[in-house]
Design an enzyme around this catalytic site. Structure first.
Site, PDB file in Angstrom:
ATOM      1  CE  LYS A 100      50.184  45.786  39.054  1.00 16.50           C
ATOM      2  NZ  LYS A 100      51.121  45.580  40.167  1.00 16.50           N
ATOM      3  CB  THR A 101      44.193  43.238  41.921  1.00 17.08           C
ATOM      4  OG1 THR A 101      45.108  42.736  40.945  1.00 17.08           O
ATOM      5  CG2 THR A 101      42.914  42.444  41.878  1.00 17.08           C
ATOM      6  CG  ASP A 145      46.282  41.153  36.989  1.00 14.43           C
ATOM      7  OD1 ASP A 145      47.072  42.106  36.834  1.00 14.43           O
ATOM      8  OD2 ASP A 145      46.180  40.529  38.059  1.00 14.43           O
ATOM      9  CB  THR A 194      54.631  43.864  36.587  1.00 14.72           C
ATOM     10  OG1 THR A 194      54.556  42.817  35.631  1.00 14.72           O
ATOM     11  CG2 THR A 194      53.849  43.481  37.820  1.00 14.72           C
ATOM     12  NE  ARG A 253      50.266  39.929  46.519  1.00 16.86           N
ATOM     13  CZ  ARG A 253      50.300  40.203  45.229  1.00 16.86           C
ATOM     14  NH1 ARG A 253      51.448  40.217  44.591  1.00 16.86           N
ATOM     15  NH2 ARG A 253      49.199  40.445  44.576  1.00 16.86           N
TER      16      ARG A 253
HETATM   17  N1  ATP Z   1      46.888  50.771  49.599  1.00 16.78           N
HETATM   18  C1  ATP Z   1      46.716  49.647  50.285  1.00 16.78           C
HETATM   19  N2  ATP Z   1      46.274  49.676  51.556  1.00 16.78           N
HETATM   20  C2  ATP Z   1      46.133  48.529  52.252  1.00 16.78           C
HETATM   21  N3  ATP Z   1      46.394  47.303  51.772  1.00 16.78           N
HETATM   22  C3  ATP Z   1      46.826  47.210  50.509  1.00 16.78           C
HETATM   23  C4  ATP Z   1      46.997  48.357  49.703  1.00 16.78           C
HETATM   24  N4  ATP Z   1      47.416  47.989  48.503  1.00 16.78           N
HETATM   25  C5  ATP Z   1      47.518  46.656  48.544  1.00 16.78           C
HETATM   26  N5  ATP Z   1      47.171  46.179  49.745  1.00 16.78           N
HETATM   27  C6  ATP Z   1      47.199  44.780  50.180  1.00 16.78           C
HETATM   28  O1  ATP Z   1      48.200  44.121  49.403  1.00 16.78           O
HETATM   29  C7  ATP Z   1      47.666  42.981  48.758  1.00 16.78           C
HETATM   30  C8  ATP Z   1      48.172  42.960  47.343  1.00 16.78           C
HETATM   31  O2  ATP Z   1      47.560  43.968  46.578  1.00 16.78           O
HETATM   32  P1  ATP Z   1      47.092  43.735  45.053  1.00 16.78           P
HETATM   33  O3  ATP Z   1      46.702  42.319  44.853  1.00 16.78           O
HETATM   34  O4  ATP Z   1      46.092  44.772  44.744  1.00 16.78           O
HETATM   35  O5  ATP Z   1      48.437  44.029  44.307  1.00 16.78           O
HETATM   36  P2  ATP Z   1      48.711  44.051  42.734  1.00 16.78           P
HETATM   37  O6  ATP Z   1      49.407  45.355  42.456  1.00 16.78           O
HETATM   38  O7  ATP Z   1      47.479  43.753  41.991  1.00 16.78           O
HETATM   39  O8  ATP Z   1      49.762  42.882  42.580  1.00 16.78           O
HETATM   40  P3  ATP Z   1      50.065  41.959  41.280  1.00 16.78           P
HETATM   41  O9  ATP Z   1      50.899  42.802  40.335  1.00 16.78           O
HETATM   42  O10 ATP Z   1      50.873  40.863  41.872  1.00 16.78           O
HETATM   43  O11 ATP Z   1      48.762  41.512  40.716  1.00 16.78           O
HETATM   44  C9  ATP Z   1      46.138  43.100  48.880  1.00 16.78           C
HETATM   45  O12 ATP Z   1      45.560  41.900  49.229  1.00 16.78           O
HETATM   46  C10 ATP Z   1      45.889  44.095  49.964  1.00 16.78           C
HETATM   47  O13 ATP Z   1      45.552  43.422  51.144  1.00 16.78           O
HETATM   48 MG    MG Z   2      46.942  42.039  40.904  1.00 17.33          MG
END
Ligand code: ATP
Ligand code: MG
Length: 392
Positions: A100-101, A145, A194, A253
């Site tokens: 998401k981030t 977030d 989430t 992740r």
């Molecule tokens: N589609 C993707 N392709 C490649 N790597 C990805 C992808 N999505 C996420 N990642 C990797 O996974 C890690 C976690 O992603 P991210 O921080 O965006 O998750 P999030 O959904 O924001 O999690 P949270 O809910 O914990 O904040 C990132 O650092 C990235 O390296």
């Molecule tokens: Mg995030």
């Protein structure tokens, strides 16, 4: 205060600045938000020697998987650019670690705008959110977030900001108090959560796009592991990547985290390319089983099975029995167990399914309907014998 401005001073440096911007997000004060994620999802993943940020894809093309989400966003970006407008407000929801981030940062890159990043618990006082909003540059993305944790006052400031690009502030006190409207620059709010269900209806209704991120397929995660390994300059073969992908609970992740642990193992024990065998041995050592379940997942399921005969067991009871936080179970562990069909949610509580029983080496009980079926099949004339005992 966890507010970071990433608006580049020189627009031509925008893309180059982006990784530094992303790195700044991790400066979010954990004290301000102790329940942001569980330790297993933060500390272990965010290896200080290799910040997560360097592994984030920087463009839509580089972002693996989430085909539906990407298709929707590509259209939104294309249309907004063609009209020289800012993107509509976007809500991204789904379990932790799915991107998401990462996607919010990519949206800013693709739109060539700045991105201000904050987290809802950091917006405690009205002036926090007001300060952020009035300082936005035209077209900026404001990424909030954990948006389900916004307090009511902050939410109410956001309503007119999202809808009419203005905020209403009260100046003075008592009988001399006056309300003034302040116009805002066009901006895009990207919210991530989430728990989409915990968002209030009025806030949810103000997002033009509400998009769910889903768990990744093994082939998508294999591509992510291969990409990360290349960035980390770690030799790995296709079977090694696939093995890590299979055990990553559908989550990039976790895939990146497991790769780093396998890399450590490989470096110390064999000093060579990560193969299927090496990945398997290392992950077994780290207690990640073939379905990607870790110690806590297995403990949750075995507790439900051993102490509650598979359930139904209430979330709070399960939390108390395992010593885990209920919110963590609900947001971090449960979604994947539900996804793979090891856990079911009923109105009376959580139930460990027969697949979970079998995965953990238990024999599942036979459901009453099956019992009567068996009784008919095995001994149609007898109403006294108990064929279930024979079967068990
Ligand atoms: N589609 C993707 N392709 C490649 N790597 C990805 C992808 N999505 C996420 N990642 C990797 O996974 C890690 C976690 O992603 P991210 O921080 O965006 O998750 P999030 O959904 O924001 O999690 P949270 O809910 O914990 O904040 C990132 O650092 C990235 O390296
Ligand atoms: Mg995030």
């Amino acid at each position: 205060m966890a507010i970071v401005s990433s608006k580049p001073s020189n627009p031509s440096d925008d893309r180059n600045d982006r990784p530094a911007t992303a790195a700044a997000t991790t400066t979010t004060d954990p004290q301000a938000d102790p329940t942001l994620l569980t330790a297993s999802e933060t500390d272990a993943d965010r290896d200080p020697a290799q910040p997560d940020e360097t592994l984030r894809p920087q463009s839509l093309a580089d972002y693996t998987g989430q085909k539906d989400l990407k298709a929707v966003l590509e259209i939104a970006i294309g249309a907004a650019k063609a009209r020289s407008e800012s993107l509509d407000h976007i809500l991204l929801y789904g379990p932790p670690g799915l991107g998401k981030t990462t996607m919010a940062l990519i949206l800013a890159t693709e739109m060539n705008v700045g991105c201000k990043i904050t987290t809802a618990p950091a917006l405690e006082r009205p002036r926090d959110i007001v300060g952020l909003l009035v300082n936005l540059q035209p077209g900026d993305i404001l990424f909030i977030d954990e948006i389900h944790r916004l307090n009511r006052v902050a939410e109410e400031i956001l309503y007119p900001a999202m809808e009419d690009r203005r905020i209403d502030v009260t100046i003075g006190k008592g009988s001399s108090a006056r309300t003034r409207s302040i116009a805002l620059e066009p901006f895009t709010l990207v919210g991530a959560t989430t728990k989409a269900g915990s968002l209030t209806a009025p806030l949810r209704a103000r997002f033009g796009l509400v998009q769910r991120l889903r768990f990744y397929e093994v082939d998508e995660l294999t591509a992510i592991v291969t990409r990360t390994a290349a960035l980390l300059e770690t030799p790995i073969d296709a079977d090694g990547s696939a093995e890590i992908a299979r055990r990553s609970r559908g989550t990039p992740r976790i895939a990146n985290r497991l790769l780093k642990r396998v890399r450590d193992y490989s470096q110390v024990k064999v000093d060579g390319t990560i193969t299927l065998e090496i990945a398997r041995t290392a992950l077994e050592l780290f207690e990640v089983d073939p379905m990607g379940l870790d110690w806590t997942d297995r403990r949750l399921l075995s507790m439900a099975i051993e102490q509650f005969n598979g359930g139904p067991v209430g979330l709070e009871t399960l939390a108390a029995a395992t010593g885990e936080d209920a919110q963590t179970i609900e947001e971090v562990y449960e979604p994947y167990l539900l996804q793979i069909g090891y856990l079911a949610r009923t109105h009376r509580g959580r139930v460990a399914t027969p697949s979970a029983w079998r995965h953990l080496g238990y024999t599942p009980p036979i459901a009453p309907a099956q019992k009567s079926q068996l009784s008919l099949t095995l001994d149609p004339d007898s109403s006294t014998s108990n064929p279930i005992d024979e079967v068990n």
